[in-house]
Design an enzyme around this catalytic site. Structure first.
Site, PDB file in Angstrom:
ATOM      1  N   ARG A   1     -22.839 -19.192  35.884  1.00  0.00           N
ATOM      2  CA  ARG A   1     -23.676 -18.329  36.718  1.00  0.00           C
ATOM      3  C   ARG A   1     -24.212 -19.125  37.904  1.00  0.00           C
ATOM      4  O   ARG A   1     -24.331 -18.619  39.009  1.00  0.00           O
ATOM      5  CB  ARG A   1     -24.849 -17.801  35.886  1.00  0.00           C
ATOM      6  CG  ARG A   1     -25.876 -17.052  36.717  1.00  0.00           C
ATOM      7  CD  ARG A   1     -26.980 -16.474  35.845  1.00  0.00           C
ATOM      8  NE  ARG A   1     -27.886 -15.683  36.660  1.00  0.00           N
ATOM      9  CZ  ARG A   1     -29.052 -16.124  37.137  1.00  0.00           C
ATOM     10  NH1 ARG A   1     -29.467 -17.339  36.846  1.00  0.00           N
ATOM     11  NH2 ARG A   1     -29.809 -15.337  37.873  1.00  0.00           N
TER      12      ARG A   1
ATOM     13  N   HIS B   1     -28.584 -14.683  25.174  1.00  0.00           N
ATOM     14  CA  HIS B   1     -27.484 -14.580  26.129  1.00  0.00           C
ATOM     15  C   HIS B   1     -26.771 -15.914  26.372  1.00  0.00           C
ATOM     16  O   HIS B   1     -25.792 -15.951  27.099  1.00  0.00           O
ATOM     17  CB  HIS B   1     -28.010 -14.066  27.478  1.00  0.00           C
ATOM     18  CG  HIS B   1     -28.320 -12.597  27.479  1.00  0.00           C
ATOM     19  ND1 HIS B   1     -29.114 -12.016  26.514  1.00  0.00           N
ATOM     20  CD2 HIS B   1     -27.925 -11.595  28.309  1.00  0.00           C
ATOM     21  CE1 HIS B   1     -29.204 -10.717  26.765  1.00  0.00           C
ATOM     22  NE2 HIS B   1     -28.494 -10.434  27.836  1.00  0.00           N
TER      23      HIS B   1
ATOM     24  N   ASP C   1      -9.119   6.802   7.619  1.00  0.00           N
ATOM     25  CA  ASP C   1     -10.580   6.855   7.564  1.00  0.00           C
ATOM     26  C   ASP C   1     -11.181   5.534   8.037  1.00  0.00           C
ATOM     27  O   ASP C   1     -12.207   5.509   8.726  1.00  0.00           O
ATOM     28  CB  ASP C   1     -11.041   7.112   6.120  1.00  0.00           C
ATOM     29  CG  ASP C   1     -10.497   8.425   5.578  1.00  0.00           C
ATOM     30  OD1 ASP C   1     -10.775   9.478   6.179  1.00  0.00           O
ATOM     31  OD2 ASP C   1      -9.774   8.385   4.560  1.00  0.00           O
TER      32      ASP C   1
ATOM     33  N   HIS D   1      -4.065   3.264  -3.203  1.00  0.00           N
ATOM     34  CA  HIS D   1      -4.272   2.713  -1.857  1.00  0.00           C
ATOM     35  C   HIS D   1      -3.515   1.402  -1.659  1.00  0.00           C
ATOM     36  O   HIS D   1      -2.753   1.265  -0.702  1.00  0.00           O
ATOM     37  CB  HIS D   1      -5.765   2.480  -1.575  1.00  0.00           C
ATOM     38  CG  HIS D   1      -5.990   1.567  -0.408  1.00  0.00           C
ATOM     39  ND1 HIS D   1      -6.106   2.031   0.880  1.00  0.00           N
ATOM     40  CD2 HIS D   1      -6.064   0.210  -0.326  1.00  0.00           C
ATOM     41  CE1 HIS D   1      -6.252   0.997   1.694  1.00  0.00           C
ATOM     42  NE2 HIS D   1      -6.235  -0.112   0.990  1.00  0.00           N
TER      43      HIS D   1
ATOM     44  N   HIS E   1       0.830  -1.204   0.000  1.00  0.00           N
ATOM     45  CA  HIS E   1       0.000   0.000   0.000  1.00  0.00           C
ATOM     46  C   HIS E   1       0.869   1.260   0.000  1.00  0.00           C
ATOM     47  O   HIS E   1       1.268   1.738   1.069  1.00  0.00           O
ATOM     48  CB  HIS E   1      -0.896   0.002   1.233  1.00  0.00           C
ATOM     49  CG  HIS E   1      -1.778  -1.204   1.348  1.00  0.00           C
ATOM     50  ND1 HIS E   1      -1.303  -2.442   1.728  1.00  0.00           N
ATOM     51  CD2 HIS E   1      -3.108  -1.351   1.128  1.00  0.00           C
ATOM     52  CE1 HIS E   1      -2.314  -3.312   1.730  1.00  0.00           C
ATOM     53  NE2 HIS E   1      -3.418  -2.678   1.377  1.00  0.00           N
TER      54      HIS E   1
ATOM     55  N   GLU F   1     -17.398  -4.120  24.890  1.00  0.00           N
ATOM     56  CA  GLU F   1     -16.600  -5.342  25.005  1.00  0.00           C
ATOM     57  C   GLU F   1     -15.365  -5.293  24.117  1.00  0.00           C
ATOM     58  O   GLU F   1     -14.264  -5.680  24.515  1.00  0.00           O
ATOM     59  CB  GLU F   1     -17.451  -6.572  24.636  1.00  0.00           C
ATOM     60  CG  GLU F   1     -18.626  -6.827  25.574  1.00  0.00           C
ATOM     61  CD  GLU F   1     -19.835  -5.928  25.288  1.00  0.00           C
ATOM     62  OE1 GLU F   1     -19.857  -5.259  24.229  1.00  0.00           O
ATOM     63  OE2 GLU F   1     -20.759  -5.897  26.125  1.00  0.00           O
TER      64      GLU F   1
HETATM   65  C1  LIG Z   1     -11.375  -4.584   9.991  1.00  0.00           C
HETATM   66  C2  LIG Z   1     -10.874  -4.401   8.602  1.00  0.00           C
HETATM   67  N1  LIG Z   1     -11.735  -4.373   7.586  1.00  0.00           N
HETATM   68  C3  LIG Z   1     -11.302  -4.263   6.324  1.00  0.00           C
HETATM   69  C4  LIG Z   1      -9.960  -4.179   6.053  1.00  0.00           C
HETATM   70  C5  LIG Z   1      -9.473  -4.100   4.624  1.00  0.00           C
HETATM   71  N2  LIG Z   1      -8.973  -2.742   4.363  1.00  0.00           N
HETATM   72  C6  LIG Z   1      -7.672  -2.451   4.445  1.00  0.00           C
HETATM   73  S1  LIG Z   1      -7.360  -0.838   4.185  1.00  0.00           S
HETATM   74  C7  LIG Z   1      -8.991  -0.508   3.918  1.00  0.00           C
HETATM   75  C8  LIG Z   1      -9.443   0.878   3.589  1.00  0.00           C
HETATM   76  C9  LIG Z   1      -8.969   1.806   4.603  1.00  0.00           C
HETATM   77  O1  LIG Z   1      -9.209   3.105   4.236  1.00  0.00           O
HETATM   78  P1  LIG Z   1      -8.339   4.247   4.881  1.00  0.00           P
HETATM   79  O2  LIG Z   1      -8.149   3.978   6.318  1.00  0.00           O
HETATM   80  O3  LIG Z   1      -8.959   5.521   4.511  1.00  0.00           O
HETATM   81  O4  LIG Z   1      -6.924   4.050   4.210  1.00  0.00           O
HETATM   82  P2  LIG Z   1      -6.341   4.805   2.935  1.00  0.00           P
HETATM   83  O5  LIG Z   1      -7.026   4.246   1.741  1.00  0.00           O
HETATM   84  O6  LIG Z   1      -6.621   6.238   3.110  1.00  0.00           O
HETATM   85  O7  LIG Z   1      -4.906   4.456   2.973  1.00  0.00           O
HETATM   86  C10 LIG Z   1      -9.746  -1.656   4.049  1.00  0.00           C
HETATM   87  C11 LIG Z   1     -11.212  -1.686   3.876  1.00  0.00           C
HETATM   88  C12 LIG Z   1      -9.083  -4.214   7.154  1.00  0.00           C
HETATM   89  N3  LIG Z   1      -7.773  -4.165   7.011  1.00  0.00           N
HETATM   90  N4  LIG Z   1      -9.557  -4.298   8.410  1.00  0.00           N
HETATM   91 MG   LIG Z   2      -8.363   7.225   3.664  1.00  0.00          MG
END
Ligand SMILES: Cc1ncc(C[n+]2csc(CCOP(=O)(O)OP(=O)(O)O)c2C)c(N)n1
Ligand SMILES: [Mg+2]
Length: 668
Positions: A525, A478, A165, A269, A38, A416
């Site tokens: 419990r 539960h 994000d 990305h 990335h 949690e």
């Molecule tokens: C819990 C989770 N869900 C999905 C992903 C797959 N994933 C990796 S990066 C990403 C997008 C993240 O967006 P952002 O944080 O804005 O990163 P940017 O594209 O700006 O680098 C996703 C959906 C992950 N790593 N973890």
């Molecule tokens: Mg982003």
């Protein structure tokens, strides 16, 4: 690489922009070489990271684990090349340029996402979005708790987070920022990579959230800056450091900054930029060097910034050496629980064996905790708003409150997942042994962080009560069914389901002694009789399973059970013997994982060669491992129901009669 002295002699007026461009180049070249990774995030956040590491963070690459270092968490773990590039430039010995050239390859230190323990200076494992920022809350809390005990002389550092994000969209972030804001964790500073891009495209595809307002509502100080304006970033960090609240700095950035055609696009990305765009980027940012080449003057500038942390570390070591609290501090940070804890637990077992105490295992856990917490101050308790159900607080434990961190009990709120991540952060920070409670059914809600406890080999103890249909009237919402299977399927996690007060104390001892493995204590419990009246000094749960009842005659059948169903197995064995003349052994199996680790001879001696019946008020999944092809299972086949517990056991046919009948069917 060239020595620092030699580098210094060539140091000229290197700009911070050049230093940031070194990160950009290393990130895009490493991703290109790996053909995976990335580049967008490291390139977009290179300027922010340069200011943060260049001007503020106190870390020492030569002593990456000195306790009073600032903590840095790359919550947006997909941007791992940002951290690896920084470590290479700062001079971590395990992160030479060759490691960057082996990005994402088997056996390299440069794993796809940053992994704690895999390379020096990686404070926590990130990648599952939202975990990093939430773990950082635990670190920032641990810092305050440790400072409250040992003073600012020894504990006085910040926790910095870079989050994207994605981290802020994940639900866990809500739990974490709410808790951090409430507790006024002013040493927590989150730099948000506010690039308005995620994988699918602009974030406007899926969110209209006003993030600054959200953080403000949670009690944070919020600032917004142009993430490529280094002075603005520095000023914001400076302001954040003075704040009495946790800080969010929204850094407006361009993903893939520097790439002339792809910058700003989601295309940067998670894919290599490609040779043509990399060449164009080099031209665009004025980076006239070969792949993986960092000119000496820029490298020198980076190495010089590392000297700030080194000086801070030396000064701290001097303060520690002169401190009257030195011994207590080192004991805490070393994480070794005093012998008194285990002596107290041994005395507890002996005393209760004599009394034949009949209590629910959640109550037994509370009683054991009273002994533990009375013998050490390192344990930090808590619950996700179920304190008086999980029975996790003991006498004399003051609560941790906003601005007051001297206590030992954390009201995590109904969070949690946030609780589990915070416990990871507390454990990773060092100085404490965290445990926290919820209902076993809600292990699902904490699952993402439990998995990371295991992956990171952290001693975190989950106290999960109300562990079956035995909780009764609250009903199927539960009543955990599949949760034991899920937890047992998780590598490097000990799942303990003790059968009585003695096993509960034994399992607590094992959990506390598991320095590199988290534990889940699965507790009832309902009241349970004491099954182990004869006291032995030996911790019989330590081998995972043992023969609780050996018949006088040669075994015709072996009944295996855990927790509340061991009582049923014992009653069934007695019935088989008295009514049918059948010799039945009973095996109590409080921890599958530890049993699996025993040698084959021991396992064989416990399991025997007679047919086996297992009984557990949960899903069958996994039990075939122990009962074999010819065995029988008595347990749950679907969801539970709402009714008093005894009615439910009868309704779902998890009874003495059912176990005896299953045994008879096997052997007659
Ligand atoms: C819990 C989770 N869900 C999905 C992903 C797959 N994933 C990796 S990066 C990403 C997008 C993240 O967006 P952002 O944080 O804005 O990163 P940017 O594209 O700006 O680098 C996703 C959906 C992950 N790593 N973890
Ligand atoms: Mg982003």
């Amino acid at each position: 690489m060239t020595s620092l002295a030699a580098l210094k002699s060539v140091a000229t007026a290197v700009s911070e922009r050049d230093m940031a461009n070194a990160i950009r180049a290393l990130a895009m070249d490493s991703v290109q070489k790996a053909n995976s990774g990335h580049p967008g995030m490291p390139m977009g956040m290179a300027d922010v990271a340069t200011v943060l590491f260049g001007r503020f963070i106190n870390i020492d690459p030569t002593t990456p684990d000195w306790p009073d270092r600032d903590r840095f968490v790359l919550s947006a773990g997909h941007g791992s090349m940002l951290q690896y590039a920084l470590h290479c430039l700062l001079g971590y010995e395990d992160m030479p340029i060759e490691e960057l050239q082996r990005f994402r390859q088997l056996g390299s230190r440069t794993a796809g996402h940053p992994e704690n323990g895999h390379a020096l200076g990686i404070e926590t494992t990130t990648g599952p979005l939202g975990q990093g920022i939430s773990t950082a809350v635990g670190m920032a809390l641990a810092e305050r708790m440790l400072a409250a005990r040992h003073g600012a002389d020894l504990v006085d550092h910040y926790t910095y987070v870079i989050a994207g994000d994605g981290c802020l969209q994940e639900g866990i972030s809500h739990e974490a920022i709410d808790l951090a804001g409430h507790l006024k964790l002013a040493r927590l500073i989150v730099l948000w990579d506010d690039n308005a891009i995620s994988i699918d495209g602009p974030t406007s595809l899926s969110t209209s959230m006003d993030q600054p307002t959200r953080f403000k509502a949670a009690g944070w100080l919020v600032q917004s800056v142009d993430g490529h304006d280094m002075e603005a970033v520095a000023a914001a960090i400076e302001t954040a450091r003075q704040s009495d609240r946790p800080s969010l700095i929204a850094c407006r950035t361009v993903i893939g900054k520097g790439a002339p055609n792809l910058g700003g696009s989601e295309k940067t990305h998670g894919a290599p930029l490609g040779d043509a765009e990399i060449a164009a980027t080099r031209q665009n940012i004025g980076w006239d060097y070969a792949p993986f080449e960092v000119p000496d003057d820029i490298l020198s500038a980076w190495r010089e910034t590392a000297e700030r942390g080194q000086a801070a570390r030396r000064a701290w070591q001097q303060r520690l050496a002169a401190s009257p609290r030195r011994e207590a501090f080192e004991r805490a940070i070393g994480g070794r629980l005093p012998d008194a804890v285990f002596e107290a637990l041994a005395a507890f077992r002996k005393e209760n064996a004599e009394k034949a105490t009949k209590v629910a295992t959640r109550k037994a856990s509370e009683m054991a905790l009273a002994a533990i917490n009375g013998a050490t101050e390192l344990t930090i308790g808590g619950s996700a708003d179920l304190t008086h159900s999980n029975l996790t607080i003991t006498k004399g434990m003051d609560r941790i409150a906003p601005g007051d961190y001297a206590g030992r009990y954390i009201h995590y709120g109904i969070r949690e997942h946030g609780m589990a991540a915070a416990m990871n952060g507390i454990a990773l920070h060092g100085g404490f042994v965290p445990y926290g409670g919820t209902f076993l059914c809600f292990a699902d809600y904490a699952r993402g962080a439990i998995r990371l406890s295991a992956l990171m080999s952290q001693r975190v103890v989950y106290v999960m009560t109300h562990d079956s249909i035995g909780l009764g009237e609250d009903g199927p919402t539960h009543q955990p069914i599949e949760h034991l299977a899920m937890l047992r399927a998780t590598p490097n996690l000990n799942v303990f389901r003790p059968a009585d007060i003695i096993e509960t104390a034994e399992c607590w001892e094992l959990a506390l002694k598991s320095a590199t493995r988290p534990s889940v204590l699965v507790l009832s419990r309902q009241n349970l009789p004491m099954l182990r009246q004869a006291h032995s000094d030996e911790n019989r749960s330590s081998r995972g399973a043992y023969v609780l009842r050996e018949p006088s005659a040669h075994r015709a059948v072996t009944l295996i059970a855990t927790g509340s169903e061991v009582e049923i197995a014992v009653a069934a064995a007695e019935r088989l013997e008295t009514e049918h003349g059948i010799a039945a052994a009973v095996v109590s199996m409080p921890c599958w994982e530890l049993f699996e680790e025993q040698d084959a001879d021991y396992r064989k001696s416990v399991l025997g060669s007679a047919p086996r019946v297992a009984v557990e008020a949960a899903a069958r999944l996994g039990w075939d491992r122990w009962i074999g092809d010819t065995g029988a299972f008595v347990g749950m086949t679907g969801f539970g129901a709402s009714a008093p517990a005894p009615d439910l056991y009868r309704h779902f046919d998890i009874t003495t009669e059912a176990v005896a009948a299953a045994a008879l069917k096997l052997i007659i």
